[in-house]
Motif scaffolding. Structure first.
Motif, PDB file in Angstrom:
ATOM      1  N   ALA A  95      -1.245  -1.244 -11.450  1.00 51.65           N
ATOM      2  CA  ALA A  95      -2.206  -2.343 -11.365  1.00 51.65           C
ATOM      3  C   ALA A  95      -1.644  -3.492 -10.531  1.00 51.65           C
ATOM      4  N   ARG A 123       0.832  -1.209   0.000  1.00 51.37           N
ATOM      5  CA  ARG A 123       0.000   0.000   0.000  1.00 51.37           C
ATOM      6  C   ARG A 123       0.864   1.255   0.000  1.00 51.37           C
ATOM      7  N   LEU A 181     -10.843  -7.572  -8.620  1.00 51.11           N
ATOM      8  CA  LEU A 181      -9.924  -7.012  -9.611  1.00 51.11           C
ATOM      9  C   LEU A 181     -10.624  -6.035 -10.552  1.00 51.11           C
ATOM     10  N   ARG A 227     -11.033   1.742 -11.071  1.00 52.58           N
ATOM     11  CA  ARG A 227     -10.492   2.901 -10.353  1.00 52.58           C
ATOM     12  C   ARG A 227      -9.193   3.395 -10.978  1.00 52.58           C
ATOM     13  N   ALA A 258      -1.537  -2.401  -6.898  1.00 53.80           N
ATOM     14  CA  ALA A 258      -2.890  -2.324  -6.335  1.00 53.80           C
ATOM     15  C   ALA A 258      -3.435  -3.726  -6.039  1.00 53.80           C
ATOM     16  N   ALA A 259      -3.185  -4.671  -6.928  1.00 53.19           N
ATOM     17  CA  ALA A 259      -3.653  -6.044  -6.697  1.00 53.19           C
ATOM     18  C   ALA A 259      -2.976  -6.655  -5.477  1.00 53.19           C
ATOM     19  N   ARG A 317     -12.904  -3.906  -9.748  1.00 51.10           N
ATOM     20  CA  ARG A 317     -12.961  -2.615  -9.056  1.00 51.10           C
ATOM     21  C   ARG A 317     -11.603  -1.914  -9.119  1.00 51.10           C
ATOM     22  N   ILE A 318     -10.537  -2.669  -8.923  1.00 51.35           N
ATOM     23  CA  ILE A 318      -9.193  -2.090  -9.044  1.00 51.35           C
ATOM     24  C   ILE A 318      -9.009  -1.525 -10.448  1.00 51.35           C
TER      25      ILE A 318
END
Length: 119
Positions: free
Chosen positions: A51, A11, A63, A69, A54-55, A65-66
């Motif tokens: 990507a 994060r 995935l 966004r 984020a995953a 939703r990721i």
């Protein structure tokens, strides 16, 4: 390293990468990149990295939703690049390149997750 620490690390890396990508996309005169890669390669590299991070940073988030966004962030960058004071070019093809890179990475992540679940 615990799962919590791994997620926290990813994060933080995602936040730093996002800040870097948005900053480079919006500064009026971005620095020269060695090798002079074409614009679409730069976009795809940035959003593929985002990507993947984020995953890894949000392993329980769907995935799709990721992807939506991150694609929205790519579209927002293009809209902001239309601001005349930034002296940047707004190009829908850049957003398409961003979204394609996001989709490719997230499909690979989904396949890897599926394979791990089957083992």
């Amino acid at each position: 390293m615990t799962i919590f620490r791994s997620v926290l690390l990813f994060r933080v890396l995602l936040a730093l990468a996002l800040i870097f990508a948005v900053t480079m996309a919006l500064v009026p005169h971005p620095p020269h990149i060695p090798g002079n890669p074409i614009d679409k390669v730069q976009h795809m590299t940035a959003f593929a990295t985002l990507a993947l991070l984020a995953a890894l940073a949000f392993p329980l988030m769907p995935l799709g939703r990721i992807g939506e966004r991150l694609s929205f962030i790519g579209a927002l960058i293009e809209v902001l690049q239309a601001i005349p004071a930034l002296h940047r070019d707004c190009d829908i093809m850049d957003w398409i390149a961003d979204t394609a890179a996001i989709a490719i990475v997230l499909v690979i992540v989904a396949l890897v997750r599926r394979r791990r679940a089957a083992i």
